[in-house]
Design an enzyme around this catalytic site. Structure first.
Site, short mmCIF file in Angstrom:
data_model
loop_
_atom_site.label_atom_id
_atom_site.label_comp_id
_atom_site.label_asym_id
_atom_site.label_seq_id
_atom_site.Cartn_x
_atom_site.Cartn_y
_atom_site.Cartn_z
N MET A 1 0.83 -1.24 0.01
CA MET A 1 -0.16 0.02 -0.17
C MET A 1 0.90 1.39 -0.10
O MET A 1 2.04 1.36 0.49
CB MET A 1 -0.84 0.04 1.19
N CYS A 2 0.38 2.45 -0.65
CA CYS A 2 1.05 3.53 -0.60
C CYS A 2 1.16 4.11 0.74
O CYS A 2 0.46 3.98 1.64
CB CYS A 2 0.51 4.38 -1.62
N ARG A 3 2.04 5.48 0.70
CA ARG A 3 2.11 6.09 1.82
C ARG A 3 1.86 7.76 1.41
O ARG A 3 2.40 8.03 0.19
CB ARG A 3 3.31 6.22 2.77
N ASN A 112 -4.67 6.07 -1.25
CA ASN A 112 -4.04 4.64 -1.21
C ASN A 112 -5.09 3.74 -0.69
O ASN A 112 -6.15 3.90 -0.24
CB ASN A 112 -3.33 5.11 0.35
#
Length: 280
Positions: A1-3, A112
């Site tokens: 997952m992105c930040r 996200n």
């Protein structure tokens, strides 16, 4: 997952979020602590607002920790409102067009999360777009398509309502196609005036979102995970919530996808998620 991390308030240098803190966004790009994947090395991007209505933007496919230009830009650019993102791809290739934030006119958007069965939903989602918005699509991610759908549903007129309509449309579409409904959505977006964020998931497993005061005179920061180890400084925004950071500070309110009831479990009201007053 992105930040990701976003800020609105008195002008700050981008490095205050991107490079300087102990757990800065660059640090999170190779050592995230509150995500399923610790490494977010599939590109990065920043969008910032200055004297013009539309945001400036810088994106690349390099990992954020290895781009010397990012550190230089973050040290020199000062902005009252900016969004920054490091990517861990869940769909779409590692290419610049797929790096967040996405920009259209005065709007900037970053995300996200994911849409389950996106490969089956992509075509009917694209068919909902007007010709100009369809032509504006340059990448292949579910995130960019959700952004364009929100624009289609009236992001300029009612930002949170348009996002709710876009998410509701995707969930109903999955039901109509007899697919498992799965939308996980923690996003930040801005028109250059107010900063918005939404934390929502159809399965109540939305990616994390935190808020804290930053800078002088009412500035606030919204992040995927805290930028330092001071747990008392960061308020977790509950699942099923929307955040607006504007001239009067931060407002947290209930959020649900359109035509779906607000969920009792995990939902927040503007009085239940408290964020401390800003400090210099």
């Amino acid at each position: 997952m992105c930040r990701w991390a976003a800020y609105r308030g008195e002008p700050l240098y981008l490095e205050e979020l991107v490079t300087s803190p102990a757990h800065s966004l660059i640090e999170q790009s190779h050592c995230a602590t509150r995500a399923k994947t610790a490494t977010n090395g599939d590109g990065f991007g920043i969008a910032w607002y200055g004297d013009r209505p539309e945001p400036g933007r810088y994106r690349d496919i390099l990992p954020a920790w290895s781009d010397c230009n990012l550190k230089s830009i973050a040290r020199q650019i000062r902005s009252r409102l900016f969004l920054a993102h490091v990517r861990a791809a869940t769909g779409g290739g590692t290419r610049r067009d797929n790096c967040h934030p996405f920009v259209h006119g005065r709007w900037a958007f970053m995300h996200n999360g994911q849409i389950g069965h996106f490969e089956h939903l992509r075509r009917p989602m694209e068919n909902m777009l007007a010709d100009d918005l369809y032509a504006a699509r340059t990448g292949t991610t579910d995130s960019e398509l959700l952004f364009l759908l929100a624009l289609q549903f009236g992001l300029d007129r009612d930002p949170l309502g348009a996002v709710a309509e876009a998410l509701g449309f995707v969930e109903r579409l999955a039901e109509q196609l007899s697919l498992k409904v799965l939308v996980r959505f923690t996003a930040a977006f801005s028109d250059g005036e107010d900063l918005y964020a939404v934390r929502y998931a159809s399965d109540r497993k939305a990616p994390t979102l935190y808020a804290a005061p930053m800078g002088p005179q009412g500035g606030y920061c919204l992040v995927s995970e805290p930028l330092n180890d001071d747990d008392n400084a960061w308020a977790e925004i509950p699942d099923g919530s929307a955040v607006i950071v504007g001239e009067n500070g931060v407002d947290v309110r209930l959020f649900s996808a359109a035509d779906l009831p607000a969920r009792e479990s995990g939902a927040a009201s503007s009085s239940s998620a408290k964020v401390a007053s800003p400090v210099a």
